[in-house]
Design an enzyme around this catalytic site. Sequence first.
Site, PDB file in Angstrom:
ATOM      1  N   ALA A  66     -72.797 -58.747 -28.342  1.00 40.75           N
ATOM      2  CA  ALA A  66     -72.880 -59.863 -27.406  1.00 40.75           C
ATOM      3  C   ALA A  66     -72.893 -61.150 -28.232  1.00 40.75           C
ATOM      4  O   ALA A  66     -73.259 -61.130 -29.411  1.00 40.75           O
ATOM      5  CB  ALA A  66     -74.139 -59.746 -26.574  1.00 40.75           C
ATOM      6  N   GLY A 109     -73.703 -54.820 -28.459  1.00 42.55           N
ATOM      7  CA  GLY A 109     -73.001 -54.686 -27.183  1.00 42.55           C
ATOM      8  C   GLY A 109     -71.617 -54.059 -27.344  1.00 42.55           C
ATOM      9  O   GLY A 109     -71.098 -53.435 -26.420  1.00 42.55           O
ATOM     10  N   GLU A 112     -72.243 -50.481 -27.394  1.00 46.92           N
ATOM     11  CA  GLU A 112     -72.631 -50.081 -26.029  1.00 46.92           C
ATOM     12  C   GLU A 112     -71.412 -50.031 -25.103  1.00 46.92           C
ATOM     13  O   GLU A 112     -71.282 -49.130 -24.275  1.00 46.92           O
ATOM     14  CB  GLU A 112     -73.707 -51.041 -25.502  1.00 46.92           C
ATOM     15  CG  GLU A 112     -75.025 -50.837 -26.233  1.00 46.92           C
ATOM     16  CD  GLU A 112     -76.044 -51.938 -25.995  1.00 46.92           C
ATOM     17  OE1 GLU A 112     -75.662 -53.127 -26.021  1.00 46.92           O
ATOM     18  OE2 GLU A 112     -77.224 -51.610 -25.791  1.00 46.92           O
ATOM     19  N   GLU A 132     -79.262 -54.955 -33.409  1.00 46.67           N
ATOM     20  CA  GLU A 132     -80.072 -55.967 -32.711  1.00 46.67           C
ATOM     21  C   GLU A 132     -81.433 -56.182 -33.359  1.00 46.67           C
ATOM     22  O   GLU A 132     -81.992 -57.275 -33.318  1.00 46.67           O
ATOM     23  CB  GLU A 132     -80.273 -55.573 -31.230  1.00 46.67           C
ATOM     24  CG  GLU A 132     -79.007 -55.613 -30.380  1.00 46.67           C
ATOM     25  CD  GLU A 132     -78.258 -54.285 -30.350  1.00 46.67           C
ATOM     26  OE1 GLU A 132     -78.432 -53.451 -31.263  1.00 46.67           O
ATOM     27  OE2 GLU A 132     -77.486 -54.085 -29.388  1.00 46.67           O
TER      28      GLU A 132
END
Length: 258
Positions: A66, A109, A112, A132
Amino acid sequence: MDYQFILVSKDPAGFAVVQLNRPEVLNAINIKLMEELVAALEALDSDQDIRCIVITGNEKAFAAGADIKEMSDASAVEMLQRDQFARWDRIRKVKKPIVAAVSGFALGGGCELMMTCDIVIASETARIGQPEINIGVMPGAGGTQRLTRAVGKVKAMEMVLTGTMITAQEALQWGLVNKVMPVEFYLEEAKALAKNIAQKPPLAVRLAKESVLKAFDTTIEGGLEFERKNFYLLFASEDQKEGMKAFTEKRNAQWKGK
Ligand code: DAK
């Protein structure tokens, strides 16, 4: 529809390719990119000409996570109000199979997103991780759940707690990706796979995907029941009659998706 951060192309063989396109930031996923990705996937999901979707990035990055800069100053309340999770959840609801073609970084992300896809073809250069922890947070879009189911507790713990990236070969051994290809071929391989799936009977493909996914959120008893009902349901389709007739007549079946 015009997109700013993704490219969408349709192949006459019945599949589409959605390419994440923010190369200057290694395809970091900002809100707009995610909005566009979900809109494109939903449009392709209801497009009669498309039977399978490939999501890819570029050779250097599938997606490095992200967009850190976009969220760095956000408060918890702002994060909650942005309701980004709802958008990510909509990817999970796409009924057509999604193949991820992954090269370079698939982090946070990006990892993911890769795990939300149904099949993953990786290039030898793929580097996959949930880093993260290194920026003071933890996975927020399924990383602790999908990764753990895919690779087991101890490996997921190591990845999530240390943020260390794994190689494509490790990901293959751990069951996180289906196949590893030289970087020149990974996208072609993903497209060939999408073309193969696009040639299968669409109703059976849809119910088969739904049934495999059911295994993640039900008991074995409930899952078997669900599978059986979908199996019976296919006997109401013209494609089942055609498929079995074609087999006995020793010819290729002509699917109608009905
Ligand atoms: N966000 C923003 N920019 C990024 C980025 C990211 N995740 N990753 C890379 N970039 C940018 C860099 O800032 C740099 O931009 P400039 O400085 O040139 O302007 C450019 O991309 C090239 O990156 P580097 O210069 O760093 O390239 P290197 O080859 O040296 O290093 C790297 C590559 C991938 C090791 C490094 O860029 C890196 O560590 N990137 C961050 C990886 C990371 O920590 N990813 C996890 C982010 S957190 C949610 C859903 C999901 C998430 C959160 C919420 N909701 C539904 C609410 C997910 C969270 C995350 O993914």
